[in-house]
Design a protein around this motif. Structure first.
Motif, mmCIF file in Angstrom:
data_model
loop_
_atom_site.group_PDB
_atom_site.id
_atom_site.type_symbol
_atom_site.label_atom_id
_atom_site.label_comp_id
_atom_site.label_asym_id
_atom_site.label_seq_id
_atom_site.Cartn_x
_atom_site.Cartn_y
_atom_site.Cartn_z
ATOM 1 N N LEU A 63 0.542 11.363 14.735
ATOM 2 C CA LEU A 63 -0.518 11.765 13.808
ATOM 3 C C LEU A 63 -0.389 10.980 12.518
ATOM 4 O O LEU A 63 0.719 10.785 12.006
ATOM 5 C CB LEU A 63 -0.432 13.262 13.498
ATOM 6 N N ILE A 64 -1.538 10.529 12.003
ATOM 7 C CA ILE A 64 -1.577 9.893 10.684
ATOM 8 C C ILE A 64 -2.384 10.783 9.756
ATOM 9 O O ILE A 64 -3.508 11.184 10.083
ATOM 10 C CB ILE A 64 -2.232 8.496 10.742
ATOM 11 N N VAL A 65 -1.791 11.121 8.597
ATOM 12 C CA VAL A 65 -2.488 11.888 7.562
ATOM 13 C C VAL A 65 -2.615 10.981 6.352
ATOM 14 O O VAL A 65 -1.605 10.521 5.800
ATOM 15 C CB VAL A 65 -1.724 13.172 7.182
ATOM 16 N N THR A 66 -3.851 10.694 5.946
ATOM 17 C CA THR A 66 -4.048 9.793 4.813
ATOM 18 C C THR A 66 -4.985 10.434 3.793
ATOM 19 O O THR A 66 -5.794 11.301 4.131
ATOM 20 C CB THR A 66 -4.604 8.432 5.276
ATOM 21 N N GLY A 67 -4.859 10.000 2.552
ATOM 22 C CA GLY A 67 -5.695 10.541 1.479
ATOM 23 C C GLY A 67 -5.230 10.028 0.134
ATOM 24 O O GLY A 67 -4.076 9.587 -0.014
ATOM 25 N N GLY A 68 -6.093 10.066 -0.836
ATOM 26 C CA GLY A 68 -5.768 9.595 -2.171
ATOM 27 C C GLY A 68 -5.038 10.646 -2.985
ATOM 28 O O GLY A 68 -4.690 11.725 -2.490
ATOM 29 N N PRO A 69 -4.788 10.377 -4.282
ATOM 30 C CA PRO A 69 -4.087 11.323 -5.140
ATOM 31 C C PRO A 69 -4.901 12.606 -5.329
ATOM 32 O O PRO A 69 -6.131 12.577 -5.387
ATOM 33 C CB PRO A 69 -3.942 10.563 -6.464
ATOM 34 N N MET A 96 2.919 10.521 10.222
ATOM 35 C CA MET A 96 2.963 9.506 9.168
ATOM 36 C C MET A 96 1.958 9.862 8.083
ATOM 37 O O MET A 96 0.760 10.017 8.367
ATOM 38 C CB MET A 96 2.653 8.132 9.765
ATOM 39 N N VAL A 97 2.435 9.992 6.857
ATOM 40 C CA VAL A 97 1.595 10.419 5.739
ATOM 41 C C VAL A 97 1.576 9.313 4.685
ATOM 42 O O VAL A 97 2.627 8.781 4.315
ATOM 43 C CB VAL A 97 2.124 11.724 5.112
ATOM 44 N N GLY A 98 0.397 8.958 4.224
ATOM 45 C CA GLY A 98 0.323 7.921 3.201
ATOM 46 C C GLY A 98 -1.093 7.675 2.736
ATOM 47 O O GLY A 98 -2.051 8.237 3.270
ATOM 48 N N ASP A 99 -1.208 6.806 1.748
ATOM 49 C CA ASP A 99 -2.498 6.440 1.174
ATOM 50 C C ASP A 99 -2.811 5.016 1.622
ATOM 51 O O ASP A 99 -2.224 4.055 1.127
ATOM 52 C CB ASP A 99 -2.426 6.525 -0.348
ATOM 53 N N VAL A 100 -3.709 4.870 2.558
ATOM 54 C CA VAL A 100 -4.003 3.557 3.139
ATOM 55 C C VAL A 100 -4.626 2.610 2.118
ATOM 56 O O VAL A 100 -4.640 1.386 2.319
ATOM 57 C CB VAL A 100 -4.919 3.713 4.375
#
Length: 741
Positions: free
Chosen positions: A338-344, A450-454
């Motif tokens: 799973l990928i979790v992405t998003g901005g601040p 995996m968590v991050g801001d692409v």
């Protein structure tokens, strides 16, 4: 004016095994006095008879010294000096008594006997034939080191570099230099192709030889990762080879074909172009795609049961989760990847915490990790569970392996991680080699979240891992896009989202945490930065001067980090008699300076210190981007001690100072994964390749309490409108799609 001294090495007070820097007392028989000598030169031992050339210098702490520029070992022919050398401890097993016996037996012929007829040493009482041969080996090794260094000097190689080369190749050094000096460019840190090529010219390698061109191709491909690339298109490869060879190489197709046929490199024809890879990078990317797909399995869990758990989590935590956060929890339970992405401000940390709670409810074990120590520490503070760096998670031991950086992990396919799930934060920072190592330590049935801001800058290292995985369309991706109410009060967060969307931002200074100071002169901008760091910002954000970070898009120029660090050091940590300092190349490192590690060093030894400076824990490894403070400078031994985060102390010998640079100002790229109480951005003008939206977005999101831009508003707005980014040549997306069909 150079002077000469001749005498015996009375006592070696310090020797750096890495670069040959030595401090010793020279007993000068002619002057009937001792003189402290310092310098870098081939290894010597106590008792040796030498002649040194150099000059007298006055050290502010240690007084008069003799700075050695060159040194020659004189073969002693008097019995006293021979006995003195042998008794010095230079050769294990020979003490005062044994030295006296040897000299009484062989006199001035002692050294010739040791070199040519070592078996005769067994004629001495107390020396067996086995011991005689060990004495020969030791004596010979000392001589071999000196001879090798002298041999290398004829090719313009400095003592410091010569010691590195000898330690790498030992007696093979002669054949390497004479037959393939280009090996140095890939084997020895600090030796580029230019140095190796210069040696090649001196040993007579034809400048138009196929061998030289092949070496250039291998070197260019090995260096691709330094620029973030996995491969080079043929046009880029030929251009790079031409540049470093200093000649036109427009037609090297036959050489490339020969290297491909011989298995030296790999070529793939894709999207209408030929792409060239080093073997290492190609198979690393290919195997990463395969292992990631192997992890992507489904787990049979009902949505009703998951929804019940989610409601329980909301009740226990007294929170209301957004729809996409709930979706992330469902996907984390039901899928292997799973990928979790998003901005601040979109709740990534809250989502991680909720996923952890869900795993606990199902009785699943989990491990938390991030690419850097700072990111791992923030993850621990936010979740209340231990998080560690990915290197530590994989139990890095620093031993040589077959990969290019010489790092080995205890956790791998033979000894995988024993857990049900691994959650990685700040995934945008993870490069291809680290991701590959992580995947090798995971088995099918283990979940990877995996968590991050692409939208952040890609990793410093090679690859564009997070973006390529998302773009492949092969895995479950949850994009958090709701900005939570508390985050909406922050102009840092709201402006970051506007920048990312390509919208202009207000620079009217009506904000409490986002400021703009219009200045159009570089020197004036520097003065404003100093004023902000020394007077204005510390009290405003409740932090020290060293906690406030200047971020620049560039290294060069008046507002580049190199010049900024010189100016900031001058006023924030000025020279003082109470602060020792050391000069390395064009930099000065002073006690109290803020510094950054600029390359991964998996063998660097660190220790955590308790009360009174006593070591309570030891380990290895310091990584690109780690920041610390210089706590101690030893000008005699040419060493500095840096305290990094988490109370880790590392002592750097002179030869390792190339791995450090001042960090009052750092590039925006180097700031990834870090957060600072306050960030200052000097933005005046620059190339569109660097002054872009992606870079500005990353810089703004590094600040927790305050962003201050100093420069021109038109530059800020141009950056927001500039979507151009430096292209990275990667094919992880393609490999995933090929294997996942």
């Amino acid at each position: 004016m150079s002077e000469k001294l001749k005498g015996y090495v009375e006592k070696i007070r310090f020797r750096n095994e890495l670069n040959g820097y030595t401090v010793f007392d020279l007993s000068c028989r002619d002057e009937n006095e001792d003189m402290t000598c310092v310098g870098n030169f081939p290894f010597i031992n106590e008792g040796e008879h030498i002649e040194v050339t150099g000059s007298y210098v006055e050290h502010r702490t240690y007084g008069l010294q003799f700075s050695v520029k060159s040194l020659e070992v004189i073969k002693s022919d008097d019995n006293i000096s021979i006995e003195r050398y042998l008794a010095s401890g230079a050769i294990k097993g020979i003490g005062n008594v044994m030295a006296k016996r040897i000299v009484e037996k062989f006199g001035g012929d002692t050294f010739r006997i040791m070199e040519e007829e070592p078996e005769r040493l067994a004629e001495i009482k107390g020396i067996s034939i086995n011991m005689a041969m060990k004495i020969y080996e030791q004596y010979n090794a000392k001589r071999e080191m000196r001879e090798a260094v002298i041999f290398l000097q004829q090719y313009g190689i400095s003592n410091q570099l010569a010691v590195k080369i000898y330690n790498e190749y030992r007696q093979e050094v002669y054949s390497v230099i004479k037959t393939n000096p280009y090996r140095l460019a890939s084997d020895i840190r600090g030796v580029g192709f230019k140095i190796a090529d210069e040696i090649g010219k001196r040993v007579g390698i034809d400048m138009d030889s196929e061998f030289r061109k092949k070496s250039a191709v291998s070197y260019i491909l090995s260096q691709a990762s330094s620029y973030g690339h996995i491969y080079y298109p043929e046009e880029e490869l030929v251009k790079g080879v031409s540049e470093i060879l200093g000649m036109s190489c427009g037609d090297i197709g036959d050489i490339l074909s020969e290297m491909v046929y011989g298995g030296e490199i790999i070529c793939k024809e894709e999207d209408g172009e030929k792409r060239y890879y080093s073997n290492y990078m190609y198979y690393m990317e290919l195997n990463s795609a395969r292992m990631l797909l192997d992890l992507d399995c489904e787990f049979s869990v009902s949505d009703r049961e998951i929804d019940l758990r989610i409601r329980q989590i909301e009740k226990n935590r007294k929170i209301t989760l957004a729809d996409m956060q709930k979706t992330a929890i469902r996907e984390a339970i039901k899928n292997g990847v799973l990928i979790v992405t998003g901005g601040p401000g979109t709740g990534k940390t809250t989502t991680i915490d909720a996923i952890i709670n869900a795993f606990e409810a199902w009785g699943l074990d989990f491990l938390l990790a991030a690419p850097t120590g700072r990111a791992a520490k923030r993850m621990s503070e936010a979740t209340g569970y231990e998080a560690q760096t990915i290197h530590r998670l994989l139990e890095m031991n620093g031993a040589p392996d077959d990969d290019r950086e010489g790092v080995m992990f205890e956790r791998n396919e033979s000894c995988p991680l024993e857990t049900d799930a691994v959650i990685i934060d700040e995934m945008s920072m993870v490069d291809m080699p680290l991701f590959y190592a992580l995947l090798k330590a995971m088995v099918t049935g283990t979940r990877l979240i995996m968590v991050g801001d692409v939208n952040q800058l890609p990793s410093v290292g090679p690859g564009s891992v997070l973006k390529d995985i998302i773009d492949s369309g092969r895995f479950n991706v949850v994009c958090l896009n709701e900005i939570f109410r508390q985050a909406q009060d922050s102009d840092i967060i709201m402006n970051a989202h506007r920048i990312n969307a390509g919208k202009s931002i207000s620079l009217d200074n009506k904000s409490r945490d986002f400021f703009f100071l219009k200045r159009d002169n570089p020197q004036v901008i520097i003065n404003v930065i100093l004023q902000l760091i020394i007077k204005n910002l510390p009290n405003y954000v409740g932090a020290g001067m060293l906690d406030i970070q200047v971020l620049s898009p560039t290294r060069k120029g008046e507002l580049g980090v190199e010049n900024l660090n010189i100016m900031l050091q001058k006023y924030i940590n000025p020279p003082s008699e109470r602060k020792a300092e050391i000069e390395y190349r064009e930099s000065i490192f002073r006690e109290g300076d803020k510094v950054m590690q600029i390359k991964n060093n998996y063998q660097a030894e660190w220790e955590r210190r308790g009360y009174h400076g006593v070591a309570v824990e030891q380990g290895t490894g310091v990584f690109n981007g780690d920041c610390g403070i210089i706590r101690f400078v030893n000008t005699v031994t040419q060493e500095i001690t840096v305290e990094f985060e988490d109370n880790k102390y590392i002592t750097y010998p002179y030869a390792m100072l190339e791995e450090l640079e001042l960090a009052y100002a750092i590039t925006i790229h180097k700031s990834q994964g870090s957060e600072y109480p306050a960030v200052i951005l000097p933005l005046l003008s620059g190339t569109s390749l660097l002054f872009n939206r992606n870079l500005l977005y990353t810089a703004v999101t590094r600040a927790k309490k305050c962003v201050t831009i100093v420069g021109l508003s038109e530059t800020v707005q141009k950056m927001i409108g500039n979507e151009r980014e430096q292209k990275r040549y990667t094919t992880l997306k393609r490999r995933i799609c090929e294997l996942g069909m």
